[in-house]
Design a protein around this motif. Structure first.
Motif, PDB file in Angstrom:
ATOM      1  N   UNK A 206     127.974 -23.743  51.112  1.00  0.00           N
ATOM      2  CA  UNK A 206     126.888 -23.752  50.253  1.00  0.00           C
ATOM      3  C   UNK A 206     127.205 -23.285  48.858  1.00  0.00           C
ATOM      4  N   UNK A 207     128.255 -22.342  48.552  1.00  0.00           N
ATOM      5  CA  UNK A 207     128.541 -22.211  47.202  1.00  0.00           C
ATOM      6  C   UNK A 207     129.190 -23.631  46.645  1.00  0.00           C
ATOM      7  N   UNK A 208     129.940 -24.244  47.445  1.00  0.00           N
ATOM      8  CA  UNK A 208     130.313 -25.643  46.974  1.00  0.00           C
ATOM      9  C   UNK A 208     129.417 -26.496  46.511  1.00  0.00           C
ATOM     10  N   UNK A 209     128.236 -26.659  47.383  1.00  0.00           N
ATOM     11  CA  UNK A 209     127.210 -27.502  46.930  1.00  0.00           C
ATOM     12  C   UNK A 209     126.577 -27.351  46.041  1.00  0.00           C
ATOM     13  N   UNK A 210     126.290 -25.994  45.849  1.00  0.00           N
ATOM     14  CA  UNK A 210     125.375 -25.725  44.523  1.00  0.00           C
ATOM     15  C   UNK A 210     126.037 -26.094  43.259  1.00  0.00           C
ATOM     16  N   UNK A 211     127.352 -25.466  43.249  1.00  0.00           N
ATOM     17  CA  UNK A 211     128.232 -26.035  42.218  1.00  0.00           C
ATOM     18  C   UNK A 211     128.200 -27.256  41.884  1.00  0.00           C
ATOM     19  N   UNK A 212     128.413 -28.133  42.860  1.00  0.00           N
ATOM     20  CA  UNK A 212     128.551 -29.637  42.801  1.00  0.00           C
ATOM     21  C   UNK A 212     127.275 -30.245  42.311  1.00  0.00           C
ATOM     22  N   UNK A 213     125.886 -29.776  42.867  1.00  0.00           N
ATOM     23  CA  UNK A 213     124.695 -30.120  42.355  1.00  0.00           C
ATOM     24  C   UNK A 213     124.613 -30.085  41.066  1.00  0.00           C
ATOM     25  N   UNK A 223     129.600 -37.746  40.556  1.00  0.00           N
ATOM     26  CA  UNK A 223     129.023 -38.005  41.786  1.00  0.00           C
ATOM     27  C   UNK A 223     130.455 -38.241  42.550  1.00  0.00           C
ATOM     28  N   UNK A 224     131.648 -38.786  42.375  1.00  0.00           N
ATOM     29  CA  UNK A 224     132.684 -38.994  42.963  1.00  0.00           C
ATOM     30  C   UNK A 224     133.361 -37.660  43.696  1.00  0.00           C
ATOM     31  N   UNK A 226     131.545 -35.694  45.176  1.00  0.00           N
ATOM     32  CA  UNK A 226     130.838 -35.418  46.323  1.00  0.00           C
ATOM     33  C   UNK A 226     131.728 -35.851  47.518  1.00  0.00           C
ATOM     34  N   UNK A 227     132.368 -36.873  47.497  1.00  0.00           N
ATOM     35  CA  UNK A 227     133.145 -37.164  48.481  1.00  0.00           C
ATOM     36  C   UNK A 227     134.311 -36.433  48.788  1.00  0.00           C
ATOM     37  N   UNK A 228     134.925 -36.249  47.712  1.00  0.00           N
ATOM     38  CA  UNK A 228     136.155 -35.211  47.947  1.00  0.00           C
ATOM     39  C   UNK A 228     135.856 -33.879  48.385  1.00  0.00           C
ATOM     40  N   UNK A 229     134.742 -33.276  47.866  1.00  0.00           N
ATOM     41  CA  UNK A 229     134.247 -32.004  48.417  1.00  0.00           C
ATOM     42  C   UNK A 229     134.061 -31.939  49.820  1.00  0.00           C
ATOM     43  N   UNK A 230     133.382 -33.136  50.200  1.00  0.00           N
ATOM     44  CA  UNK A 230     133.026 -33.296  51.852  1.00  0.00           C
ATOM     45  C   UNK A 230     134.298 -33.482  52.586  1.00  0.00           C
ATOM     46  N   UNK A 248     123.380 -29.639  50.756  1.00  0.00           N
ATOM     47  CA  UNK A 248     123.031 -28.603  49.659  1.00  0.00           C
ATOM     48  C   UNK A 248     123.195 -29.543  48.297  1.00  0.00           C
ATOM     49  N   UNK A 249     124.411 -30.186  48.110  1.00  0.00           N
ATOM     50  CA  UNK A 249     124.579 -30.629  46.614  1.00  0.00           C
ATOM     51  C   UNK A 249     123.617 -31.954  46.516  1.00  0.00           C
ATOM     52  N   UNK A 250     123.368 -32.776  47.385  1.00  0.00           N
ATOM     53  CA  UNK A 250     122.405 -33.667  47.341  1.00  0.00           C
ATOM     54  C   UNK A 250     121.011 -33.333  47.137  1.00  0.00           C
ATOM     55  N   UNK A 251     120.697 -32.281  47.660  1.00  0.00           N
ATOM     56  CA  UNK A 251     119.214 -31.991  47.847  1.00  0.00           C
ATOM     57  C   UNK A 251     118.892 -31.004  46.527  1.00  0.00           C
ATOM     58  N   UNK A 252     119.743 -30.226  46.017  1.00  0.00           N
ATOM     59  CA  UNK A 252     119.509 -29.312  44.863  1.00  0.00           C
ATOM     60  C   UNK A 252     119.961 -30.396  43.677  1.00  0.00           C
ATOM     61  N   UNK A 253     120.692 -31.144  43.728  1.00  0.00           N
ATOM     62  CA  UNK A 253     120.804 -32.258  42.554  1.00  0.00           C
ATOM     63  C   UNK A 253     119.197 -33.192  42.498  1.00  0.00           C
ATOM     64  N   UNK A 254     118.838 -33.555  43.728  1.00  0.00           N
ATOM     65  CA  UNK A 254     117.656 -34.268  43.571  1.00  0.00           C
ATOM     66  C   UNK A 254     116.537 -33.588  43.094  1.00  0.00           C
ATOM     67  N   UNK A 255     116.478 -32.204  43.323  1.00  0.00           N
ATOM     68  CA  UNK A 255     115.488 -31.412  42.934  1.00  0.00           C
ATOM     69  C   UNK A 255     115.469 -31.476  41.331  1.00  0.00           C
ATOM     70  N   UNK A 256     116.676 -31.576  40.777  1.00  0.00           N
ATOM     71  CA  UNK A 256     116.901 -31.507  39.361  1.00  0.00           C
ATOM     72  C   UNK A 256     116.676 -32.676  38.600  1.00  0.00           C
TER      73      UNK A 256
END
Length: 441
Positions: A206-213, A223-224, A226-230, A248-256
């Motif tokens: 979750x923390x990694x996804x928020x920072x990446x978002x 955006x590249x 995202x694949x490395x973190x996954x 989390x990363x895709x959803x939070x980035x989409x909200x922004x």
């Protein structure tokens, strides 16, 4: 002077030579000013390593940071000088505050383009919020300060306390000091990508996804990651953690991004995607003679060839992540740096300054020397009552440790150090050469 001190001295001298070239070869005023101040700071830092015997490295880093970061940044901010990116970020923050979108509907000049995603406009909001107040003309609204703050917070949250000297030296080095003083636009992106990779290596999806978002909401070049973190999460914490972090990363980035994209889809596509790749209404100033740019200059066929090579490079890096995923933060940093370097070299439009992003990521992993493959918050299992005993997974050793922690029923402890209790007093040992005490005395 030790060999390590000589290395530090040589490094500061190289930095001084690199910075001293800017007043001679650069055509940009902020770069020339930074180079003059930074060269003096690096020379004094090299001298401090030689003259100061105790804590010479710490003193040299402080001197370099003062001469290459603090003084030139303060002077440039007070004079209102910097690269055009600073004004672009501050204008986008004002537009976002008053119109709901950071993009001009009909930009006429290159300076009116905003080639960043909506998240970058948040770093320009302080200037917009301070306008019309007594602090409207103060340096607090300068976007460079907020870009630097994001980068420094990400570094301080991830680098161990014992390794912060290396991170401080990296911040004072030219690869960070120059962009920090003149533009600062790529520093928050670099810091957030680094934070996401470290949190992924710690098995915190979750923390990694928020920072990446947050990074993906600044520029599409994140955006590249995202694949490395996954891939890193899948290798260290499992597929579910990888899916959770990616969601989390895709959803939070989409909200922004989506609210602005729905409000002004045309300007966003034109300024964020078409313009940086050389397909916009105006030519991009990113025209360094890199391989992708040279191919694009050959015509439509060359542009298609550059894009094709770019896609092949991305597929190659993606295949390497699937076949041999990274398991530590430094390994993930190197894989991301490889992919970003290939992307910047093969992009139809680019500049040499873009390569600072993967370079700083690699230097961060080297200077901080963190390679967490397990959560750093998991304590070692030391038996209670034996703070000096090493942890062991052996059942026999565990039974012995538990037995040693219990109070002994014997009158005196045995000579074995394992069963000795710190709370039991030692026996009075009588030397053989002395006369024993009589019972009546």
């Amino acid at each position: 002077m030790t060999k390590r001190a000589w290395w530090w001295c040589g490094g500061w001298l190289v930095a001084a030579g690199w910075a001293g070239a800017f007043p001679v070869v650069s055509g940009l005023g902020p770069h020339r000013s930074w180079g003059a101040w930074a060269a003096c700071g690096y020379l004094l830092a090299a001298l401090a390593v030689v003259l100061v015997r105790r804590r010479g490295r710490e003193v040299s880093v402080a001197v370099a940071a003062l001469g290459a970061v603090l003084v030139p940044l303060l002077l440039l901010v007070l004079d209102g000088r910097g690269q055009s990116e600073v004004g672009v970020i501050e204008r986008s923050g004002s537009l976002l505050l008053h119109t709901g979108t950071p993009y001009l509907a009909e930009p006429r000049t290159v300076e009116e383009y905003t080639p960043y995603l909506p998240g970058m406009a948040l770093l320009g909001l302080p200037r917009a919020l301070l306008d019309g107040t007594p602090l409207g003309g103060s340096p607090l609204g300068d976007a460079r300060l907020w870009c630097a703050a994001v980068f420094l917070v990400c570094v301080l949250r991830t680098v161990p306390a014992g390794r912060r000297l290396g991170a401080a030296a990296l911040t004072a080095s030219p690869v960070v000091a120059l962009p920090l003083c003149v533009s600062g636009v790529d520093l928050p992106l670099t810091g957030l990508c680094w934070l996401a990779l470290v949190r992924a290596a710690e098995r915190r999806p979750v923390a990694a996804g928020l920072a990446l978002a947050a990074a993906c909401a600044l520029k599409w070049t994140a955006w590249p990651a995202l694949a490395v973190v996954a891939a890193l999460l899948a290798a260290t914490a499992g597929r579910r953690a990888a899916l959770r972090g990616a969601a989390v990363a895709v959803g939070a980035a989409a909200l922004a991004v989506l609210p602005v994209a729905l409000r002004a889809p045309g300007p966003l596509v034109e300024q964020v995607f078409a313009f940086p790749t050389g397909r916009g209404g105006l030519p991009t100033p990113a025209a360094s003679p890199l391989p992708g740019r040279l191919l694009a200059d050959l015509g439509p066929a060359g542009w298609c060839a550059a894009v094709g090579l770019l896609l092949l490079a991305g597929l190659a890096v993606g295949a390497s992540l699937a076949v041999r995923p990274p398991r530590t933060a430094p390994a993930a940093v190197h894989r991301l740096a490889l992919g970003l370097t290939a992307a910047f070299l093969l992009a139809p439009a680019g500049r040499f300054g873009y390569l600072a992003l993967p370079l700083v990521l690699v230097l961060l992993s080297l200077s901080s020397a963190v390679s967490p493959s397990l959560p750093s918050s998991v304590p070692l299992s030391v038996p209670k009552g034996l703070p000096w005993a090493p942890p062991s997974s052996s059942p026999t050793t565990s039974r012995r440790a538990r037995a040693a922690s219990k109070p002994s029923s014997r009158p005196w402890p045995t000579a074995s150090p394992v069963t000795t209790s710190w709370s039991t007093p030692r026996p009075n040992r009588v030397r053989s050469s002395t006369t024993p005490l009589s019972p009546t005395r």
